[in-house]
Design a protein around this motif. Structure first.
Motif, short mmCIF file in Angstrom:
data_model
loop_
_atom_site.label_atom_id
_atom_site.label_comp_id
_atom_site.label_asym_id
_atom_site.label_seq_id
_atom_site.Cartn_x
_atom_site.Cartn_y
_atom_site.Cartn_z
N ARG A 186 12.75 62.07 46.95
CA ARG A 186 11.18 62.22 47.16
C ARG A 186 10.35 60.89 47.10
O ARG A 186 9.93 60.32 48.04
CB ARG A 186 10.59 63.25 46.76
N ASP A 187 10.61 60.42 45.68
CA ASP A 187 9.83 59.36 45.36
C ASP A 187 10.29 58.02 46.24
O ASP A 187 9.63 56.96 46.22
CB ASP A 187 9.94 58.81 43.69
N ALA A 188 11.63 57.95 46.20
CA ALA A 188 12.37 56.75 46.97
C ALA A 188 11.67 56.53 48.38
O ALA A 188 11.36 55.64 48.78
CB ALA A 188 14.04 56.89 47.02
N HIS A 189 11.72 57.95 49.03
CA HIS A 189 11.07 58.06 50.57
C HIS A 189 9.53 57.46 50.42
O HIS A 189 8.91 57.06 51.24
CB HIS A 189 10.99 59.28 50.87
N ALA A 190 9.04 57.78 49.32
CA ALA A 190 7.44 57.26 49.29
C ALA A 190 7.42 55.78 48.85
O ALA A 190 6.46 55.15 48.81
CB ALA A 190 6.71 58.09 48.02
N LEU A 209 17.15 53.32 49.30
CA LEU A 209 17.78 54.55 50.19
C LEU A 209 18.79 53.69 50.93
O LEU A 209 18.79 52.81 51.68
CB LEU A 209 16.67 55.11 51.03
N THR A 210 19.89 54.56 51.02
CA THR A 210 21.08 54.25 52.38
C THR A 210 20.51 55.04 53.27
O THR A 210 19.80 55.95 53.34
CB THR A 210 22.51 54.56 51.63
N GLU A 219 21.26 52.87 46.79
CA GLU A 219 22.43 51.76 46.59
C GLU A 219 21.32 50.84 45.48
O GLU A 219 20.40 50.76 45.70
CB GLU A 219 22.94 50.93 47.56
N LYS A 220 22.22 49.98 44.73
CA LYS A 220 21.44 49.08 43.81
C LYS A 220 21.50 47.81 44.43
O LYS A 220 22.53 47.44 45.02
CB LYS A 220 22.26 49.11 42.32
N THR A 240 11.46 52.03 43.90
CA THR A 240 12.62 51.69 43.85
C THR A 240 13.09 51.14 42.49
O THR A 240 14.25 51.15 42.30
CB THR A 240 12.71 50.16 44.93
N ARG A 241 12.38 51.17 41.79
CA ARG A 241 12.71 50.67 40.37
C ARG A 241 12.62 51.76 39.27
O ARG A 241 11.82 52.80 39.41
CB ARG A 241 11.43 49.40 39.78
#
Length: 140
Positions: A28-32, A80-81, A65-66, A35-36
């Motif tokens: 959810r947070d990655a979609h917002a 996000l991939t 992915e890093k 990234t870190r």
């Protein structure tokens, strides 16, 4: 040992890939736009060891992915991939379900351009029918 010739339940397999509630909240947070590591930790209030495990599992599972964002000192971020981006409708449907059945003042998703509230609906692409309106069965 599992018999690989028998199809697995897709819900069980999907949950196995995504993990637990913490992992879903990381997505959810990655979609917002987070990234870190420190951004996720601050947003979630999660202990570092648990976050490290969830990020590792999501990375190994192909949802994140890093990527190196600093060479000196070396620093990585999590992006996000395609599989991670494709999880957004699942997040939206969980939120829509919560609006129907969970108490409380819940945040709402709105379209970034128009400001209109988003009302997610799951539709069968073959029939155009709203999911949940017709009987279904799992074909193994």
């Amino acid at each position: 040992m599992k018999n690989n010739s028998v199809p697995q339940c897709p819900v069980a397999r999907g949950l196995d890939s995504v993990g637990d509630a913490w992992s879903i909240l990381v997505l959810r947070d990655a979609h917002a736009g987070l990234t870190r590591f420190d951004q996720f930790r601050k947003s979630l209030g999660i202990v570092p060891s648990v976050l490290t495990k969830r990020l590792k599992a999501l990375t190994e599972g192909g949802l994140l992915e890093k990527c190196l964002y600093s060479e000196k000192p070396p620093r990585e971020e999590y992006v996000l991939t395609d599989a991670g981006r494709d999880f957004l409708p699942v997040l939206m449907m969980i939120g829509a379900w919560a609006h129907l059945y969970c108490d409380g003042d819940l945040a709402r998703y709105v379209d970034a351009e128009s400001g209109a509230e988003i009302e997610p609906v799951a539709i069968d692409a073959v029939t155009g029918t709203k999911l949940g309106t017709r009987a279904l069965r799992l074909k193994m």
